[in-house]
Every structure is written in C-alpha cells, then in structure tokens.
Design an enzyme around this catalytic site. Structure first.
Site, PDB file in Angstrom:
ATOM      1  N   GLN A 153      19.103  65.421  -3.998  1.00 23.06           N
ATOM      2  CA  GLN A 153      18.561  64.588  -2.912  1.00 23.06           C
ATOM      3  C   GLN A 153      17.371  65.247  -2.239  1.00 23.06           C
ATOM      4  OE1 GLN A 153      19.914  61.357  -2.682  1.00 23.06           O
ATOM      5  NE2 GLN A 153      20.665  62.330  -4.542  1.00 23.06           N
ATOM      6  N   HIS A 198      13.609  64.304  -3.326  1.00 22.88           N
ATOM      7  CA  HIS A 198      13.065  62.948  -3.231  1.00 22.88           C
ATOM      8  C   HIS A 198      11.624  62.899  -2.734  1.00 22.88           C
ATOM      9  CE1 HIS A 198      15.700  59.819  -4.612  1.00 22.88           C
ATOM     10  NE2 HIS A 198      16.753  60.458  -4.129  1.00 22.88           N
ATOM     11  N   GLU A 249      24.766  58.624   3.627  1.00 25.51           N
ATOM     12  CA  GLU A 249      24.428  57.674   2.568  1.00 25.51           C
ATOM     13  C   GLU A 249      25.299  57.954   1.341  1.00 25.51           C
ATOM     14  OE1 GLU A 249      20.457  56.380   0.013  1.00 25.51           O
ATOM     15  OE2 GLU A 249      20.554  58.356   0.954  1.00 25.51           O
ATOM     16  N   HIS A 250      25.347  59.211   0.923  1.00 28.16           N
ATOM     17  CA  HIS A 250      26.158  59.638  -0.225  1.00 28.16           C
ATOM     18  C   HIS A 250      27.144  60.710   0.241  1.00 28.16           C
ATOM     19  CE1 HIS A 250      22.037  58.750  -1.923  1.00 28.16           C
ATOM     20  NE2 HIS A 250      22.781  57.867  -2.574  1.00 28.16           N
ATOM     21  N   ASP A 303      23.216  56.844  -8.497  1.00 29.96           N
ATOM     22  CA  ASP A 303      21.790  56.512  -8.460  1.00 29.96           C
ATOM     23  C   ASP A 303      21.372  55.692  -9.664  1.00 29.96           C
ATOM     24  OD1 ASP A 303      21.157  57.706  -6.080  1.00 29.96           O
ATOM     25  OD2 ASP A 303      20.369  59.549  -6.956  1.00 29.96           O
ATOM     26  N   HIS A 352      30.840  17.741  24.768  1.00 28.49           N
ATOM     27  CA  HIS A 352      31.656  18.372  23.739  1.00 28.49           C
ATOM     28  C   HIS A 352      33.075  17.794  23.764  1.00 28.49           C
ATOM     29  CE1 HIS A 352      28.443  21.290  23.324  1.00 28.49           C
ATOM     30  NE2 HIS A 352      29.126  21.979  22.420  1.00 28.49           N
TER      31      HIS A 352
END
Length: 431
Positions: free
Chosen positions: A258, A261, A327-328, A361, A420
């Site tokens: 990661q 990236h 995230e992971h 991924d 109503h």
C-alpha cells in the site's frame, strides 16, 4: 515511521489522531472547487486547459473520446499472460457481483397488505480510473465490470492520458472487456467534473464510482447531490493485526504493497501483541523497500504514514483496528476467524497468512473500491446494489386500509396535516 506502545505516555492521544485522520487536506477542497467551477462555466474549453496543465497533453474536443481503432490496437500490445489475467479477474469479480445482485420481491406481510422492493439498474454511470503514477487496470474491472454485471446500459470511463495523448493499452483492453461504452482521456478533478456537470462533448452521468487521489476524493464530495457517488475513497491504507505466530516478511511485504501507491498520503499500520515481531517487521520493511523501484513514493509514506503499534492483547488490537476502520484489514494470528468476530468496521478483511491484501486488489471477487480515512464506520465498499435504483412496493386491500386508517388519522393530527388524514379517511368514510 512512528512506533506507539500501549505502556508509553500519550498512547491514547496518538491513537486518537490516527482515528480522526482527514480524507484530504483542507486546501485540496478549495483547489478542487475552483476546477469544478471552471468546468461548469467553460465546458470543453476548461477541459482543454486542465489537460494541458495537469496531464501535459494537448487535446481538442474531437480527441477527448478514445476511438475504436485505438481500443483494438490495445489488445495487440498485451502479452497472452496479461490478457488472461484480465479475463480471469473480470470473470471472478463478475461472479461475486452476480451472487450479490438485489432481487425483486413481494410478500403479504399482514392480511391485505402486500409489501416489496423493485430494483432497476441505473442508465448511465461514470467510472473514474486513476492513471497518474500507475495505470490501475484492476480498477476498471472492480467498477465497470460490476456495473455491466448489474445491467447498467451506459458505462462512461474517464482516465488521464499519458504525455503522448494515449491511454495505457491494458486499461483500454480491460475497459473493452468490462463493458465500458464510452472512454474519455480526461483525468483528475476536471474529468470527474465533466462526468458530473456535463460539457459540450461529455454527457453527464447519474452516478460516479471509483477511487482517486485526494483531489478526486474532494471533487466527488463537492459534487455529491449534483450526481450520486459511491463513497469518499481517498488514498489507500492498510492495517495488519498480528501475533507472535505471524511471519514478519509477509507483514512487511503487505505494508509496502500500500505504501507504493504514490500520493504520499497513504497509511500502513501494524498492530501487534509482540514487541519482537514489531522490531522484525521494521527490519524487513527496510530490507524489502531497498529492492523496490518506487523508492521515493515509499519513502514519503514511511516518513508520514507508517505506524507500528504495540497492543497489550488481541482484544485491544481489535478495538484499535475497529476504531481506525481501515480500508484494508489483515488478520495474521493463530485463530483469525475468532478475532474477526470482534471487528466492527473495516472496508475489507483478509484472514490468515495466505491471504495478502493484493488478492483483493486484483482477483478475489469483491470490489477493491473501499472506504478510507475511517469512513468504513459509515460507508460500505462498492457493491452490486449500488448500481441499482430501489423502489418500495406497497399495496393495501380495502379491509386493510379500514383496519389501519385510525393510525393515519392519528399521525395526521399530530403533524397538523389534515389533507393527509383525509386521503385515508375519504376511502372508508365519506365527509
């Protein structure tokens, strides 16, 4: 690199800073807003300016869209192994998408009352495919591949052009296979703005999905409401929970996966109950880092976004992971299936030493478009139902309405909405 120990002063305050990390710096939002305003005001002319400024490519409106000839040429540039990998991943992601497809249903839930749900695929969806520091071929599969499995009619992809004006051939080949119907060589905030606002050459979409850098994340948040979005998915992050049984080489490799990236805003976190393992992972990280080609990228993350945390026990490690809401999340412990029960928030969870995050991924099945910056506490990852419109179905018989009209009258009275109430009572007792 920063080391945090549970027995050190200030441990909780340092954790709190991790839990409350922003999706993007405040100044990024202002810059994204200015670009969006220009695209909204100037349309194609703004796209031309920003393609030159940010991607260093000269475009004209007739060159925005990638033509069929370029797409066909892309296939020839790939090796058989590359084409096979793309086909395999696409097949597996679509198979998972089909298993998670929402289903229409109706049932009589009370005498005379039928309720249900109806789902229809969206008509026109935009997918953002990052292409800056790395052409994310897999993102095509994990966005457009799911959209096409869901039955979306028009799938519009935007991705940055390379300096020669072309799009990476593997990206184009994956788009063709995944069912993309329009491809535009437009990147970053201006590409997302074109999808959301529309220009003379790009017709607006109903929803935008896909990850991106901090600027793309900011743009999607700013455009929410003008167009639907999947989530706020910014720079990538991983958290690994490990005990003394874990292999430090595996963990270091996963943290580096990661860190490479590219934006420098990524985070890689280890939470372990073993002090010796923490030191071993540090050494392995430095050893493996030296052999990677993207050293500058990894160095930025190592300086600002690499955290090694010592926890007193696995229960506390699970609590830290859940509050961080990564995230992971990898769990590399003796019994990961037990510990996962204590996790309350994570985009995707990878169990055991033989499940490295990159399988998610690329080819496992669930989408790799996942919430970041603790937003997994309230966002889900991209999923098949996200490409559908949902309508509830309600049908009452006369007797059922008679039975429940007093409830309608009571609520109408409490809320001061006489019409109503009459809408219900007029059907069962005339006034």
């Amino acid at each position: 690199m920063k080391k945090l120990r549970f027995d050190s002063p200030g441990f909780e305050e340092e954790l709190r800073a991790l839990y409350e990390r922003p999706s993007f710096p405040p100044e990024v939002g202002k810059q994204a807003a200015a670009i969006i305003d220009e695209v909204r005001a100037d349309g194609d002319a703004a796209l031309i300016r920003f393609a030159e400024k940010f991607d260093h490519v000269t475009l004209t409106p007739d060159r925005f869209r990638v033509d069929e000839a370029e797409i066909e040429e892309a296939k020839k540039a790939l090796t058989p192994a590359q084409r096979r990998a793309i086909r395999t991943a696409l097949s597996q992601v679509r198979a998972f998408a089909k298993r998670t497809m929402p289903r229409n249903w109706q049932a009589e839930v009370r005498p005379g009352v039928t309720l249900g749900e109806k789902f229809e695929p969206l008509d026109r969806v935009g997918v953002y495919i990052p292409g800056g520091t790395a052409p994310l071929v897999s993102t095509v599969i994990h966005t457009a591949g799911i959209a096409s499995a869901a039955g979306v009619k028009e799938i519009v992809a935007v991705t940055p052009a390379r300096r020669d004006g072309t799009v990476h051939p593997a990206v184009l080949y994956a788009m063709k296979l995944a069912g993309v119907t329009e491809i535009y060589r437009l990147g970053g905030v201006y590409g997302v703005a074109a999808l959301a606002c529309g220009t003379e050459s790009v017709r607006k979409v109903e929803k935008i999905v896909g990850p991106g850098n901090a600027y793309v994340t900011a743009a999607k948040r700013l455009l929410y409401g003008e167009v639907a979005i999947d989530m706020v998915a910014g720079p990538s992050e991983i958290l690994v929970i490990a005990d003394e049984s874990a292999d430090p080489a595996f963990i270091a490799a996963d943290l580096l996966s990661q860190a490479e990236h590219g934006s420098g805003l990524e985070q890689a976190v280890l939470v372990t109950t073993s002090a010796p393992l923490m030191e071993q992972v540090e050494a392995e990280f430095l050893r493996q880092k030296a052999s990677l080609p993207r050293l500058a990228t990894v160095d930025r993350v190592m300086e600002h976004g690499l955290f090694l945390i010592l926890a007193p026990d696995l229960n506390r490690a699970a609590e830290i992971a859940s509050r961080y809401a990564p995230e992971h999340l990898e769990i590399q412990t003796v019994r990961p299936e037990r510990l996962v029960k204590r996790i309350t928030a994570a985009g995707a969870i990878f169990l055991g030493p033989w499940t490295p995050e990159p399988v998610g991924d690329f080819c496992a099945g669930p989408s790799h478009v996942l919430p970041t910056a603790s937003s997994a506490r309230y966002f889900n990852g991209l999923e098949t139902p996200g490409f559908f419109r949902r309508s509830s179905i309600v049908r009452y018989s006369e007797k059922a309405l008679q039975r429940e009209v007093s409830v309608i009258e009571a609520f109408a009275g409490m809320e001061g909405l006489a019409a109503h109430g009459r809408s219900g009572t007029i059907r069962v007792k005339r006034f």
